[in-house]
Design an enzyme around this catalytic site. Sequence first.
Site, mmCIF file in Angstrom:
data_model
loop_
_atom_site.group_PDB
_atom_site.id
_atom_site.type_symbol
_atom_site.label_atom_id
_atom_site.label_comp_id
_atom_site.label_asym_id
_atom_site.label_seq_id
_atom_site.Cartn_x
_atom_site.Cartn_y
_atom_site.Cartn_z
ATOM 1 N N LEU A 57 0.264 4.491 0.943
ATOM 2 C CA LEU A 57 -1.094 4.966 0.739
ATOM 3 C C LEU A 57 -1.486 4.588 -0.682
ATOM 4 C CD1 LEU A 57 -1.300 8.615 2.198
ATOM 5 C CD2 LEU A 57 -2.208 6.525 3.216
ATOM 6 N N ASP A 58 -2.741 4.173 -0.862
ATOM 7 C CA ASP A 58 -3.218 3.870 -2.210
ATOM 8 C C ASP A 58 -3.079 5.094 -3.097
ATOM 9 O OD1 ASP A 58 -3.962 1.404 -1.286
ATOM 10 O OD2 ASP A 58 -6.080 1.930 -1.032
ATOM 11 N N ARG A 59 -2.968 4.847 -4.379
ATOM 12 C CA ARG A 59 -2.841 5.939 -5.356
ATOM 13 C C ARG A 59 -3.948 6.975 -5.205
ATOM 14 N NH1 ARG A 59 -2.191 5.007 -11.919
ATOM 15 N NH2 ARG A 59 -1.794 7.199 -12.475
ATOM 16 N N THR A 61 -5.849 7.581 -2.594
ATOM 17 C CA THR A 61 -6.013 8.112 -1.239
ATOM 18 C C THR A 61 -5.090 9.301 -1.045
ATOM 19 O OG1 THR A 61 -6.500 5.887 -0.392
ATOM 20 C CG2 THR A 61 -5.907 7.565 1.223
ATOM 21 N N ARG A 159 -11.031 0.058 2.498
ATOM 22 C CA ARG A 159 -11.887 -0.064 1.322
ATOM 23 C C ARG A 159 -12.670 -1.374 1.349
ATOM 24 N NH1 ARG A 159 -7.573 1.262 -3.363
ATOM 25 N NH2 ARG A 159 -9.377 0.777 -4.689
#
Length: 232
Positions: A57-59, A61, A159
């Site tokens: 997961l992105d930082r 998110t 995104r």
Amino acid sequence: MVSKPLPILYQSADLVAINKPHGLLVHRSMIASDASEFAVQILRDQLGQRVYPVHRLDRKTGGVLLFALTESMNSIMQQQFMGALVDKKYIAIVRGYTPDEQTIDYPLRNDETGVSQEAVTHLKTLRQTEIPLPFGKHPTSRYSLVELTPATGRMHQLRKHMAHILHPIIGDRPHGCNKQNKLFKEHFEMNTMLLHAQQIEFVHPVTSEVITITAPFQAEFERMLGALFGKM
């Protein structure tokens, strides 16, 4: 940043899932040298054993993040994710009014290899709102609450896809709208990205049970839901 234990959503003998806070890196990265805490490190210390993140997961998110507790389960679950055998559902707040439903079929270039890859995201609009907040030449601002279901798993896919259809996720950098991000920072004192990994579903490799793991919204996402859409 994270001094308290991570919220555990699911745990078995070989798997554990947490509700990852917005802003927390999954693991150490050369790109984010400013970070001092990581989900892998915190969960390892919390459980007292080694943990293996089976996906990313992105930082910025928040939401469901799954870990394996053994190397063999890590390998199996990574294959499930790469083979699109894990259903994932995200919730996001985006700029403008999105269509009721839309399939975004738009190839994305891999940031590391430069190779273009097939990428498909299904969008469903849950709520729309117009608030008396001036933006540019407009006296009001419009936003949508959307459910996003990625059929593929490309880096930053959601995104990039939302930016591609001109409905960027609020708080996204660099794919989002810097002017909207500035507006939210100044008006709402918000400095996160409004993307939440709400649910994953998969078949447990050992028990063959269908496992559904759902993460509640975190405080900042809840605050923005209230500010923009009122009582849900």
